[in-house]
Design a protein around this motif. Structure first.
Motif, mmCIF file in Angstrom:
data_model
loop_
_atom_site.group_PDB
_atom_site.id
_atom_site.type_symbol
_atom_site.label_atom_id
_atom_site.label_comp_id
_atom_site.label_asym_id
_atom_site.label_seq_id
_atom_site.Cartn_x
_atom_site.Cartn_y
_atom_site.Cartn_z
ATOM 1 N N CYS B 90 0.845 -1.189 0.000
ATOM 2 C CA CYS B 90 0.000 0.000 0.000
ATOM 3 C C CYS B 90 0.882 1.241 0.000
ATOM 4 C CB CYS B 90 -0.898 0.031 1.234
ATOM 5 S SG CYS B 90 -2.030 -1.360 1.290
ATOM 6 N N MET B 91 0.433 2.247 -0.689
ATOM 7 C CA MET B 91 1.152 3.519 -0.674
ATOM 8 C C MET B 91 0.229 4.632 -0.202
ATOM 9 S SD MET B 91 3.593 3.027 -3.932
ATOM 10 C CE MET B 91 2.629 1.613 -4.433
ATOM 11 N N TRP B 92 0.712 5.428 0.715
ATOM 12 C CA TRP B 92 -0.056 6.554 1.259
ATOM 13 C C TRP B 92 0.748 7.837 1.053
ATOM 14 C CZ3 TRP B 92 -4.599 6.312 4.620
ATOM 15 C CH2 TRP B 92 -5.137 5.021 4.735
ATOM 16 N N ARG B 93 0.014 8.939 0.997
ATOM 17 C CA ARG B 93 0.671 10.230 0.798
ATOM 18 C C ARG B 93 -0.011 11.266 1.687
ATOM 19 N NH1 ARG B 93 4.128 12.007 -3.192
ATOM 20 N NH2 ARG B 93 4.187 14.298 -3.308
ATOM 21 N N TYR B 237 4.335 8.466 2.763
ATOM 22 C CA TYR B 237 5.205 9.607 2.448
ATOM 23 C C TYR B 237 4.515 10.902 2.847
ATOM 24 C CZ TYR B 237 7.756 13.101 -0.195
ATOM 25 O OH TYR B 237 8.468 14.214 -0.547
ATOM 26 N N SER B 238 5.230 11.701 3.570
ATOM 27 C CA SER B 238 4.713 13.010 3.932
ATOM 28 C C SER B 238 5.611 14.073 3.298
ATOM 29 C CB SER B 238 4.705 13.162 5.461
ATOM 30 O OG SER B 238 4.862 14.507 5.841
ATOM 31 N N GLU B 239 4.975 15.007 2.607
ATOM 32 C CA GLU B 239 5.748 16.088 1.972
ATOM 33 C C GLU B 239 6.633 16.785 2.985
ATOM 34 O OE1 GLU B 239 3.170 17.844 -1.739
ATOM 35 O OE2 GLU B 239 2.769 18.650 0.262
ATOM 36 N N GLU B 240 6.084 16.925 4.175
ATOM 37 C CA GLU B 240 6.782 17.739 5.160
ATOM 38 C C GLU B 240 7.800 16.938 5.963
ATOM 39 O OE1 GLU B 240 4.014 19.658 7.714
ATOM 40 O OE2 GLU B 240 5.514 21.009 8.602
ATOM 41 N N HIS B 241 7.472 15.650 6.252
ATOM 42 C CA HIS B 241 8.269 14.924 7.246
ATOM 43 C C HIS B 241 9.003 13.711 6.709
ATOM 44 C CE1 HIS B 241 6.505 17.456 10.322
ATOM 45 N NE2 HIS B 241 5.292 17.165 9.862
ATOM 46 N N GLY B 242 8.969 13.489 5.406
ATOM 47 C CA GLY B 242 9.703 12.344 4.858
ATOM 48 C C GLY B 242 8.869 11.078 4.869
ATOM 49 N N SER B 243 9.524 9.928 4.737
ATOM 50 C CA SER B 243 8.740 8.717 4.564
ATOM 51 C C SER B 243 9.032 7.660 5.618
ATOM 52 C CB SER B 243 8.958 8.149 3.159
ATOM 53 O OG SER B 243 10.311 7.832 2.970
ATOM 54 N N ASN B 392 12.026 9.617 -1.599
ATOM 55 C CA ASN B 392 11.475 10.805 -2.248
ATOM 56 C C ASN B 392 9.953 10.791 -2.344
ATOM 57 O OD1 ASN B 392 14.121 11.480 -2.647
ATOM 58 N ND2 ASN B 392 14.184 10.631 -4.730
ATOM 59 N N GLY B 393 9.365 9.699 -1.916
ATOM 60 C CA GLY B 393 7.903 9.616 -1.948
ATOM 61 C C GLY B 393 7.344 9.584 -3.354
ATOM 62 N N ASP B 394 8.147 9.198 -4.296
ATOM 63 C CA ASP B 394 7.686 9.176 -5.675
ATOM 64 C C ASP B 394 7.021 7.829 -5.959
ATOM 65 O OD1 ASP B 394 7.330 9.125 -8.395
ATOM 66 O OD2 ASP B 394 9.260 10.065 -8.835
ATOM 67 N N LEU B 398 8.588 4.537 -7.711
ATOM 68 C CA LEU B 398 8.728 3.335 -6.896
ATOM 69 C C LEU B 398 8.025 2.159 -7.566
ATOM 70 C CD1 LEU B 398 9.634 1.985 -4.259
ATOM 71 C CD2 LEU B 398 7.524 2.789 -3.204
ATOM 72 N N ALA B 399 6.798 2.417 -8.024
ATOM 73 C CA ALA B 399 6.022 1.355 -8.668
ATOM 74 C C ALA B 399 6.737 0.862 -9.923
ATOM 75 C CB ALA B 399 4.619 1.851 -9.011
ATOM 76 N N GLU B 400 7.334 1.802 -10.660
ATOM 77 C CA GLU B 400 8.003 1.414 -11.891
ATOM 78 C C GLU B 400 9.279 0.632 -11.608
ATOM 79 O OE1 GLU B 400 7.776 4.469 -14.933
ATOM 80 O OE2 GLU B 400 9.719 3.738 -15.675
ATOM 81 N N ASN B 401 10.052 1.141 -10.632
ATOM 82 C CA ASN B 401 11.261 0.445 -10.207
ATOM 83 C C ASN B 401 10.912 -0.968 -9.752
ATOM 84 O OD1 ASN B 401 12.841 -0.269 -7.511
ATOM 85 N ND2 ASN B 401 14.302 0.723 -8.884
#
Lengths: 633, 633
Positions: B90-93, B237-243, B392-394, B398-401
């Motif tokens: 699962c990925m969250w943002r 992943y949080s824009e402000e606080h990293g992952s 980087n929360g990308d 990530l999914a592609e890698n």
């Protein structure tokens, strides 16, 4: 383990003896009963006169349903790892040629449990001798803190007070040093074999059944042979010399069964070898070693009573018999150990609820005899024909007998009759494979919380609890129904709430043992709301359409038992769990399958979610069903 | 165990040390190497400076191929029983809303190992901590009579004679009481972690790789939370606080990985909790208990040399490094324990053959470095991008890698380059999934002798032997080819015969240990003809069309490894084993797949059975292939 929802406050039912259940005999039925009761937190003693468990020979075959039952207990992996699996049956026939030489040839080879005929997870017989099965349960009991008391020979029992009074039973045992020991016990179960002394203490347990006796020689040994089919279950029939049944065994052994017509013949090693060589000529048979010779007489017999209950059920049974103590038959269809274990399996959860005061004792315990005696009669009826067709070398009759009875042989076809536990749906004929009184058909689903594919009939751990499984194809559309169901069930005045409260009181006073692997298995995940009920949901709604937290409390709290019905069966039909169990449901329909603690279907209910009060109605039906045999005080 | 066909008469290769293989370090690589060598009958010592095996924390994930590798050893059932299985990601943002509040939402949920992307038997990551894996191998070694020598700290080693001379190596160890102990050993393997002292003793083992370091906090604890996805592998992943990377663990634990940019930050329990709470706000995170805090720096690095061999391979390597001693990388893709174990797996069988004098030592042992160093570089290349895209929360990167590398991550996509072991078919491009230097794709078949369905890549026990699998769709039509092949291979002058004879001599002098479960598993069934080769047949011909006894001797004697290719794969393609492995064969074609002792495909050959001498040619090709790296004297 805790079930936080229902805080018990009343006192638990007072004990009626120093021991709650005393089991006589540590064969497969006895140790299974002991192991399951010990897991449930029951004070159980197992006495056996033998100094050690079975090391060689005797029973050896586990049928598909038995393997599945072991897996419900998270047991059996070692047996699957080390046992031999039989997937096919071969039939051979020897005829005398005109030259006087035997012409032995294969007349058939077929799959033992074809998927088209019987729906089982493990379509094979697992060969592993009785001692391995006993050892597994003895080890399992040890993990619950219970040990078999060996060298303790059951002598007799007596009631304190009158039969049926609530006072304890006194059972006496002769110890290996000759001393007499007595145990006061609430219940006594005789798993003490065909010559059961417990049975002798129960009035009117005369044998019913077939007067036909047979005499058997059984030989386990390591073989050197050019006969090609010793790794299949094989019947070899010779017109001149009779028939031989060959069973492959673990540790490179081969078992030969030889039936002889008259008791007069002395069945020793040389006799069995000689007979096998005659039947199987011209193939060469040499024994590299012999491990065990069995030599016994079989009487097909079922005891008239399996307990000391009165026929009219006004008196609760206190003394039971199970396994060979209750029924004997020929070994040919590899049923004995299996049927014995399922006697124990049927009795264990009922005794647990009775001891805990959660059952209408005479009603619930009365179903042991009615359910298991029927199966024992089914068994000897089948066995008589089966053994005869082997003996007569009638391959066609054998195949037909086999085809007709394949469900029964595998164990999944066992059917209990309609009774207070097994109740047809309200006004409906169940249209799927889940039928009251029958095994829950295997079905694969995906567990919502961790996306693990699981076998639903095995996933919920055996803790003595019922499973209330709600099949709602459209969980979003059924929201209102589920909300009403949840509220009604969780209302303090519902019987399910009252039962759960009483169960909490009981399990606080006498908890299930904490076992070494529980920290991995986390059984408490499946009883978050009630010690007596696991609530579950099976839905076809896509995972992305709902969150666990959005479900009503009965189900959102049951987060480890919410399942996605998205794994079609691997057979040609490709059915989902819902289709397989209750047939096709339309969007507005919800089914509730009540599953007994032994995994048999109890009752099935269907509701129309479009009806405004259907949720409340469903809760009432649940209370009504469980009120038939459970009580909260 | 006996292989009666080849009676060895020559003397086995003389020993060059008191111990044949000395392993430094009892982590996953060390214990696996020790356990496998001990099974092969090699005199092995394992030294570890720690007083006991790992109890908590550290590595935790087994990938599909690793699980399969354990199953080749008939290990891992307990881990499968008690570990946690991860089937989805699962990925969250988290984004800051205009009101300043974090808006955390799921941006993706997908199957970890979709069948359409990767063909594995166990499509999940199995979470079970390093100590469970170590314990399994320690127990396995004990069953072969070998124990880890604990409190024994490796100090240094020296060559007796000159490097590369046939004299033994002297390794010295400081005991827990301070005393120095020395061991004379033929081979020394450093599985002693990132700060390996064995590596320091090998010249020119400077690190190659990425200079980028990272700093990690890892916390294992039991959690109380309303965040819904802690039972999946989840990246938040949080824009402000990293992952944060979340991994579910056995025993109800949850693992958090937090990466920090600078070493300066003190990574303690409070820091990790605080960081996780910031990233995952507004969800609630409370720790009921904390089991382990890891706090470490990761350098992506591969040692320049994995052994002390000369680059030109004129000198046989004697000292090796494996696992973290040879390569380090970030923990994010759960590869470390897996790659380490596969180093050991690659080395074990080669050392066995070298010790036994059955190998062209410098050639065979030289392939360890060339094969495993490539994989280590593949790993850090992948790992660098993977770790970056998590940091980087990308989600898309990530999914592609992930998609690109899924085969590699699962372990089944590992590819060794073409070399003397991994050889393309004679003049043909292999058209199936079995490719030289790659894992054998999973395939189900039916064992002829007992009709058991088996996973062919797992069925033949690991005894250090090669598998010569003949795929003959039409076994009746190929009779003449098979007869010629059998005669040619079994001729005393064939290299396979000579190798088998030398192997017999060696295994008589230094036999594999008899282990407790061998009486059930019967490993000798799969090496009836040769200690060095299991011969097998896979055919589409119906069982009723041929008998085992009618096959030529090479195969009729190999009766436990004759398989019916009648189980189509469960995916949509429904391929048989033959189709899956080598593509469609016509009736006149036969393929031979040579499988290395580690289950990787060695070479694939195809023959036209219509050619009169094709059987002899096939035997010649076999001799030529095995002659590349094996020797009979």
């Amino acid at each position: 383990m805790t079930a936080a929802e229902f805080i018990g406050t009343d006192s638990p039912r007072p004990s009626r003896g120093a021991c709650q259940v005393t089991v006589v005999g540590a064969g497969p039925a006895g140790v299974m009963l002991g192991a399951v009761l010990a897991r449930f937190g029951i004070q159980v003693q197992i006495h056996d006169e033998r100094p050690d468990q079975t090391t060689v020979g005797r029973a050896d075959g586990l049928q598909p349903k038995t393997i599945e039952t072991l897996q419900m207990l998270r047991l059996g992996n070692d047996l699957l790892d080390t046992g031999v699996k039989v997937f096919d049956i071969c039939m051979w026939r020897s005829e005398k040629t005109s030259a006087g030489q035997p012409d032995l040839h294969r007349v058939g080879r077929q799959v033992h449990y074809p998927a088209s005929a019987v729906d089982v997870l493990h379509p094979f017989i697992l060969l592993c001798h009785q001692g391995m099965v006993e050892g597994m349960f003895v080890d399992d009991m040890r993990q619950s803190g219970v040990q078999v008391q060996r060298g303790s020979k059951f002598d007799t029992f007596s009631y304190i007070g009158t039969p049926g009074s609530p006072g304890p039973i006194t059972a006496s045992f002769i110890q290996s040093d000759g001393a007499l020991a007595t145990v006061q016990t609430e219940y006594l179960v005789g798993c003490d074999g065909a010559r059961s002394r417990v049975r002798q203490g129960i009035p009117d347990t005369y044998a019913q059944g077939n007067p036909h006796d047979s005499y058997w020689g059984v030989l386990d040994g390591e073989l050197e042979t050019d006969f090609p089919d010793i790794w299949s279950k094989t019947v070899v029939y010779s017109e001149e010399h009779g028939s031989v049944l060959i069973i492959p065994r673990e540790r490179n052994l081969t078992r030969f069964y030889i039936e002889v017509k008259q008791q007069a013949q002395s069945i020793d090693e040389a006799f069995v070898m000689d007979q096998a060589r005659k039947v199987m000529a011209p193939y060469r048979l040499e024994w590299l070693s012999v491990e065990w010779l069995g030599n016994y007489r079989v009487t097909q017999r079922v005891a008239a009573r399996f307990s000391d209950a009165k026929e009219d059920m006004t008196q609760s049974p206190r003394v039971f018999i199970a396994g060979d103590a209750a029924h004997t038959h020929s070994p040919k269809a590899a049923q004995g150990m299996n049927t014995s274990m399922h006697d124990a399996w049927n009795l264990a959860w009922k005794l647990n609820l009775a001891v805990r005061g959660l059952a209408k004792e005479n009603i619930l315990l009365g179903t042991y005899e009615s359910e298991r005696k029927k199966i024992a009669h089914d068994l000897i009826d089948f066995d008589y024909e089966h053994a005869n067709s082997i003996a007569n070398g009638d391959a066609q009759a054998l195949a037909e007998n086999f085809r007709t009875n394949i469900g029964f042989i595998s164990g999944v076809g066992v059917e209990y009759e309609e009774n207070i536990l097994n109740r047809a749906a309200h006004g409906q004929v169940p249209s799927g494979g889940a039928q009251p009184g029958r095994n829950l058909p295997p079905a694969k689903v995906t567990r919502y919380i961790d996306d693990n594919p699981v076998d639903l009939q095995l996933d919920i751990p055996v803790l003595g609890q019922f499973r209330v499984l709600v099949l709602a194809p459209d969980v979003v559309g059924a929201a209102s129904f589920l909300e009403n169901l949840s509220n009604s069930v969780l209302m303090p005045s519902s019987l399910i709430s009252k039962l759960s409260k009483a169960a909490r009181t009981s399990y606080v006073a006498a908890s299930r043992p904490t076992r070494p692997k529980d920290s991995y298995y986390r059984p408490e995940r499946c009883i978050p709301l009630s010690d007596l009920f696991t609530f579950g949901l099976i839905t076809s709604t896509d995972k992305s359409e709902f969150e666990l937290a959005s479900l009503p409390r009965l189900l959102s709290q049951s987060r480890w038992t919410v399942y996605l019905d998205n794994v079609p069966s691997l057979d040609t039909r490709g059915q989902t769990c819902t289709e397989k169990w209750v047939g096709v449901l339309d969007e507005k329909q919800v089914a509730i399958v009540n599953v007994r603690p032994d995994g048999y279907v109890g009752s099935i209910m269907k509701f129309n979610t479009a009806e405004e009060t259907a949720g409340q109605t469903a809760a009432q039906h649940l209370d009504e069903y469980y009120g038939g045999f459970l009580q909260a005080s």
